[in-house]
Design a protein around this motif. Sequence first.
Motif, PDB file in Angstrom:
ATOM      1  N   GLY A   1       0.795  -1.222   0.000  1.00  0.00           N
ATOM      2  CA  GLY A   1       0.000   0.000   0.000  1.00  0.00           C
ATOM      3  C   GLY A   1       0.826   1.270   0.000  1.00  0.00           C
ATOM      4  O   GLY A   1       0.280   2.369  -0.126  1.00  0.00           O
ATOM      5  N   GLY A   2       2.126   1.144   0.139  1.00  0.00           N
ATOM      6  CA  GLY A   2       2.993   2.315   0.133  1.00  0.00           C
ATOM      7  C   GLY A   2       3.793   2.411  -1.142  1.00  0.00           C
ATOM      8  O   GLY A   2       3.658   1.597  -2.054  1.00  0.00           O
ATOM      9  N   LYS A   3       4.643   3.414  -1.207  1.00  0.00           N
ATOM     10  CA  LYS A   3       5.456   3.626  -2.393  1.00  0.00           C
ATOM     11  C   LYS A   3       6.805   2.924  -2.302  1.00  0.00           C
ATOM     12  O   LYS A   3       7.515   2.814  -3.300  1.00  0.00           O
ATOM     13  CB  LYS A   3       5.663   5.130  -2.620  1.00  0.00           C
ATOM     14  CG  LYS A   3       4.373   5.886  -2.912  1.00  0.00           C
ATOM     15  CD  LYS A   3       4.641   7.372  -3.135  1.00  0.00           C
ATOM     16  CE  LYS A   3       3.354   8.112  -3.430  1.00  0.00           C
ATOM     17  NZ  LYS A   3       3.584   9.568  -3.641  1.00  0.00           N
ATOM     18  N   GLN A   4       7.172   2.477  -1.087  1.00  0.00           N
ATOM     19  CA  GLN A   4       8.481   1.861  -0.919  1.00  0.00           C
ATOM     20  C   GLN A   4       8.452   0.377  -1.271  1.00  0.00           C
ATOM     21  O   GLN A   4       7.416  -0.276  -1.181  1.00  0.00           O
ATOM     22  CB  GLN A   4       8.995   2.050   0.513  1.00  0.00           C
ATOM     23  CG  GLN A   4       8.227   1.279   1.570  1.00  0.00           C
ATOM     24  CD  GLN A   4       7.072   2.059   2.157  1.00  0.00           C
ATOM     25  OE1 GLN A   4       6.562   2.979   1.557  1.00  0.00           O
ATOM     26  NE2 GLN A   4       6.658   1.685   3.347  1.00  0.00           N
ATOM     27  N   ALA A   5       9.607  -0.154  -1.651  1.00  0.00           N
ATOM     28  CA  ALA A   5       9.756  -1.581  -1.929  1.00  0.00           C
ATOM     29  C   ALA A   5       9.994  -2.323  -0.620  1.00  0.00           C
ATOM     30  O   ALA A   5      10.384  -1.731   0.390  1.00  0.00           O
ATOM     31  CB  ALA A   5      10.932  -1.801  -2.871  1.00  0.00           C
ATOM     32  N   PRO A   6       9.770  -3.659  -0.606  1.00  0.00           N
ATOM     33  CA  PRO A   6      10.016  -4.431   0.617  1.00  0.00           C
ATOM     34  C   PRO A   6      11.458  -4.368   1.099  1.00  0.00           C
ATOM     35  O   PRO A   6      11.727  -4.649   2.275  1.00  0.00           O
ATOM     36  CB  PRO A   6       9.634  -5.856   0.204  1.00  0.00           C
ATOM     37  CG  PRO A   6       8.691  -5.692  -0.937  1.00  0.00           C
ATOM     38  CD  PRO A   6       9.172  -4.479  -1.665  1.00  0.00           C
ATOM     39  N   THR A   7      12.377  -4.021   0.204  1.00  0.00           N
ATOM     40  CA  THR A   7      13.792  -3.926   0.587  1.00  0.00           C
ATOM     41  C   THR A   7      14.271  -2.477   0.655  1.00  0.00           C
ATOM     42  O   THR A   7      15.473  -2.216   0.648  1.00  0.00           O
ATOM     43  CB  THR A   7      14.660  -4.721  -0.405  1.00  0.00           C
ATOM     44  OG1 THR A   7      14.417  -4.250  -1.738  1.00  0.00           O
ATOM     45  CG2 THR A   7      14.356  -6.205  -0.331  1.00  0.00           C
ATOM     46  N   SER A   8      13.347  -1.543   0.723  1.00  0.00           N
ATOM     47  CA  SER A   8      13.709  -0.133   0.806  1.00  0.00           C
ATOM     48  C   SER A   8      14.261   0.194   2.186  1.00  0.00           C
ATOM     49  O   SER A   8      14.089  -0.557   3.158  1.00  0.00           O
ATOM     50  CB  SER A   8      12.481   0.738   0.542  1.00  0.00           C
ATOM     51  OG  SER A   8      11.529   0.576   1.593  1.00  0.00           O
ATOM     52  N   ALA A   9      14.902   1.336   2.296  1.00  0.00           N
ATOM     53  CA  ALA A   9      15.452   1.771   3.581  1.00  0.00           C
ATOM     54  C   ALA A   9      14.366   1.878   4.639  1.00  0.00           C
ATOM     55  O   ALA A   9      14.580   1.531   5.810  1.00  0.00           O
ATOM     56  CB  ALA A   9      16.173   3.108   3.405  1.00  0.00           C
ATOM     57  N   ALA A  10      13.175   2.339   4.238  1.00  0.00           N
ATOM     58  CA  ALA A  10      12.090   2.513   5.201  1.00  0.00           C
ATOM     59  C   ALA A  10      11.676   1.185   5.822  1.00  0.00           C
ATOM     60  O   ALA A  10      11.397   1.106   7.025  1.00  0.00           O
ATOM     61  CB  ALA A  10      10.893   3.179   4.527  1.00  0.00           C
ATOM     62  N   VAL A  11      11.622   0.135   5.014  1.00  0.00           N
ATOM     63  CA  VAL A  11      11.242  -1.182   5.540  1.00  0.00           C
ATOM     64  C   VAL A  11      12.397  -1.817   6.309  1.00  0.00           C
ATOM     65  O   VAL A  11      12.204  -2.404   7.379  1.00  0.00           O
ATOM     66  CB  VAL A  11      10.771  -2.103   4.396  1.00  0.00           C
ATOM     67  CG1 VAL A  11      10.518  -3.520   4.911  1.00  0.00           C
ATOM     68  CG2 VAL A  11       9.508  -1.535   3.754  1.00  0.00           C
ATOM     69  N   LEU A  12      13.610  -1.698   5.796  1.00  0.00           N
ATOM     70  CA  LEU A  12      14.764  -2.266   6.490  1.00  0.00           C
ATOM     71  C   LEU A  12      14.961  -1.631   7.863  1.00  0.00           C
ATOM     72  O   LEU A  12      15.497  -2.262   8.778  1.00  0.00           O
ATOM     73  CB  LEU A  12      16.025  -2.080   5.650  1.00  0.00           C
ATOM     74  CG  LEU A  12      16.078  -2.882   4.344  1.00  0.00           C
ATOM     75  CD1 LEU A  12      17.285  -2.449   3.506  1.00  0.00           C
ATOM     76  CD2 LEU A  12      16.125  -4.374   4.616  1.00  0.00           C
ATOM     77  N   ALA A  13      14.510  -0.394   8.030  1.00  0.00           N
ATOM     78  CA  ALA A  13      14.641   0.297   9.311  1.00  0.00           C
ATOM     79  C   ALA A  13      13.576  -0.095  10.313  1.00  0.00           C
ATOM     80  O   ALA A  13      13.674   0.265  11.493  1.00  0.00           O
ATOM     81  CB  ALA A  13      14.594   1.811   9.084  1.00  0.00           C
ATOM     82  N   LEU A  14      12.558  -0.833   9.880  1.00  0.00           N
ATOM     83  CA  LEU A  14      11.426  -1.114  10.760  1.00  0.00           C
ATOM     84  C   LEU A  14      11.812  -1.840  12.048  1.00  0.00           C
ATOM     85  O   LEU A  14      11.331  -1.457  13.126  1.00  0.00           O
ATOM     86  CB  LEU A  14      10.354  -1.888   9.987  1.00  0.00           C
ATOM     87  CG  LEU A  14       9.025  -2.074  10.703  1.00  0.00           C
ATOM     88  CD1 LEU A  14       7.876  -2.027   9.699  1.00  0.00           C
ATOM     89  CD2 LEU A  14       8.949  -3.396  11.467  1.00  0.00           C
ATOM     90  N   PRO A  15      12.660  -2.883  12.024  1.00  0.00           N
ATOM     91  CA  PRO A  15      13.035  -3.507  13.306  1.00  0.00           C
ATOM     92  C   PRO A  15      13.667  -2.516  14.266  1.00  0.00           C
ATOM     93  O   PRO A  15      13.386  -2.541  15.482  1.00  0.00           O
ATOM     94  CB  PRO A  15      14.035  -4.596  12.889  1.00  0.00           C
ATOM     95  CG  PRO A  15      13.693  -4.904  11.471  1.00  0.00           C
ATOM     96  CD  PRO A  15      13.255  -3.608  10.882  1.00  0.00           C
ATOM     97  N   HIS A  16      14.501  -1.644  13.742  1.00  0.00           N
ATOM     98  CA  HIS A  16      15.175  -0.655  14.571  1.00  0.00           C
ATOM     99  C   HIS A  16      14.174   0.321  15.176  1.00  0.00           C
ATOM    100  O   HIS A  16      14.225   0.622  16.387  1.00  0.00           O
ATOM    101  CB  HIS A  16      16.199   0.092  13.711  1.00  0.00           C
ATOM    102  CG  HIS A  16      17.058   1.060  14.449  1.00  0.00           C
ATOM    103  ND1 HIS A  16      18.238   0.703  15.059  1.00  0.00           N
ATOM    104  CD2 HIS A  16      16.903   2.389  14.690  1.00  0.00           C
ATOM    105  CE1 HIS A  16      18.774   1.757  15.634  1.00  0.00           C
ATOM    106  NE2 HIS A  16      17.992   2.798  15.416  1.00  0.00           N
ATOM    107  N   GLU A  17      13.238   0.795  14.340  1.00  0.00           N
ATOM    108  CA  GLU A  17      12.340   1.854  14.781  1.00  0.00           C
ATOM    109  C   GLU A  17      11.148   1.339  15.582  1.00  0.00           C
ATOM    110  O   GLU A  17      10.685   2.027  16.506  1.00  0.00           O
ATOM    111  CB  GLU A  17      11.853   2.647  13.560  1.00  0.00           C
ATOM    112  CG  GLU A  17      12.990   3.375  12.847  1.00  0.00           C
ATOM    113  CD  GLU A  17      12.547   4.103  11.597  1.00  0.00           C
ATOM    114  OE1 GLU A  17      11.336   4.038  11.263  1.00  0.00           O
ATOM    115  OE2 GLU A  17      13.390   4.733  10.934  1.00  0.00           O
ATOM    116  N   ARG A  18      10.667   0.138  15.252  1.00  0.00           N
ATOM    117  CA  ARG A  18       9.460  -0.360  15.915  1.00  0.00           C
ATOM    118  C   ARG A  18       9.753  -1.309  17.069  1.00  0.00           C
ATOM    119  O   ARG A  18       8.858  -1.576  17.885  1.00  0.00           O
ATOM    120  CB  ARG A  18       8.568  -1.068  14.882  1.00  0.00           C
ATOM    121  CG  ARG A  18       8.083  -0.208  13.739  1.00  0.00           C
ATOM    122  CD  ARG A  18       6.996   0.762  14.159  1.00  0.00           C
ATOM    123  NE  ARG A  18       5.822   0.113  14.689  1.00  0.00           N
ATOM    124  CZ  ARG A  18       4.812  -0.387  13.956  1.00  0.00           C
ATOM    125  NH1 ARG A  18       4.859  -0.293  12.633  1.00  0.00           N
ATOM    126  NH2 ARG A  18       3.772  -0.945  14.534  1.00  0.00           N
TER     127      ARG A  18
END
Length: 463
Positions: free
Chosen positions: A298-315
């Motif tokens: 549903g977003g514009k980022q890919a599953p391997t984008s920086a935003a997704v790769l950062a999820l464990p760190h941020e969440r």
Amino acid sequence: MAKWLKLAAVAAVVLAGGVLALALHPPELLRVGANYGAKMVCSNVFIAGRDAQAVLADDVQAPGHPILKLLRVRVDQERKLVRADLLGFVGNGLAVYRPGTGCAVVPDGDVGTAARYTYSPLKIWAPSATVPWPTGSLPLAMPAVQALLDQDALAGPGMRGVAVVHHGRLVAQRYGDGFNVATPLLGWSMTKTVTAALVGIQIADGKLAPRQSGFWPDAADPRAAITLAQLMAMSSGLQFNEGYGDVSDVTRMLYLEPDMAAYSASRPLAQAPGSAWNYSSGTTLLLSRIWQRAAAAGGKQAPTSAAVLALPHERLFEPLGMSSAVMEADARGNLVGSSYMYATTQDWARFGQLLLQDGVWQGKRLLPEGFVAGMQLVAPASGGQYGQGQVWRWGPSGTTPEGQDPDPPFKLPADTYWLEGHDGQTITVIPSKDLVVVRLGLTPDRLNYQPQALVAAVIKALE
């Protein structure tokens, strides 16, 4: 004389040809060894700040296959590359470090692509040595428990870090020679349980559901019937050989495949989904791909984008204050949630405490209500040994025969469950005792060390 000179020349040509063939086309087992050495040195140098030659000798060669004694490594500090070869020219082992996502094996040599999968992590302040754990790193020591950790037989051979948390307080800790409170340590398969938590976050966000299926694009593919719950319980029915002594599915996935999740997804069905239990690191790589795709949906980022790769760190890591934690990604941006997370002993204890607290941290719910309880439920196909959420219901087996529960002689509470990793990594969680025990080290299975004895002694001391 001329005849012998000709024979010697022919032998030299044959030998040179053999050497060239080994260098250009090394056997897969030698490539596995070289890539394994490069990866271990890379992560420990650039994440844990350890000496490359010490890591090679202590972590790779000493406990490993005798052929690894021939391994040589070269570290390029500027490009953040590690190369490893047997005899200096066989194997072509290569690994690269990326900020945020740690080191990746690069079996295809494409460093440029592997280096893309990175992000700049938000700063998590290191815990203060003057503030009590978990906000800081200061233990509120209990001498009776500390005395147990100081016993080498209970801490076990190769111990690198041990911590005991009771009623939410760090009451004892110990570190091996050359390691300390600030040293990130590899959890190996304890990382699988962290992946389960990341799946739980996507369930909380409404992007995944336990009964969800259709993770293969062709609806006619029988694997498309596999549910998320079956993957979480290691009961997918997918063929996967977890043996580490040769070129197996797991060693190929970890050290010969740039896209580990794609390789895992290519495995055929061996049994009907849900009918059999098979411990599989490939299954957890699929879970990583599934939650990464769900996070990107549903977003514009890919599953391997920086935003997704950062999820464990941020969440997950940031809310817990896990300032040292790094979950590594492969050469195609799949987080290697089966095997590759580094964190200090105290940070691993923070994750164990999150599970003990039913996914709640400082009053904030990070995991869905009831999710951690569901993780602990026995996977029906496992014969009692494994839970439904990437946790073990039995501790390490030691000399106990395969398929037999090794815990009863230690009289541990019935609600005990375990995170377990290669070479002696464990986190023991016992809700009824409000207790978490972390034990990290380099302790091969052949030593038959069982942390159950340490846990039982701690329980007795606390009583």
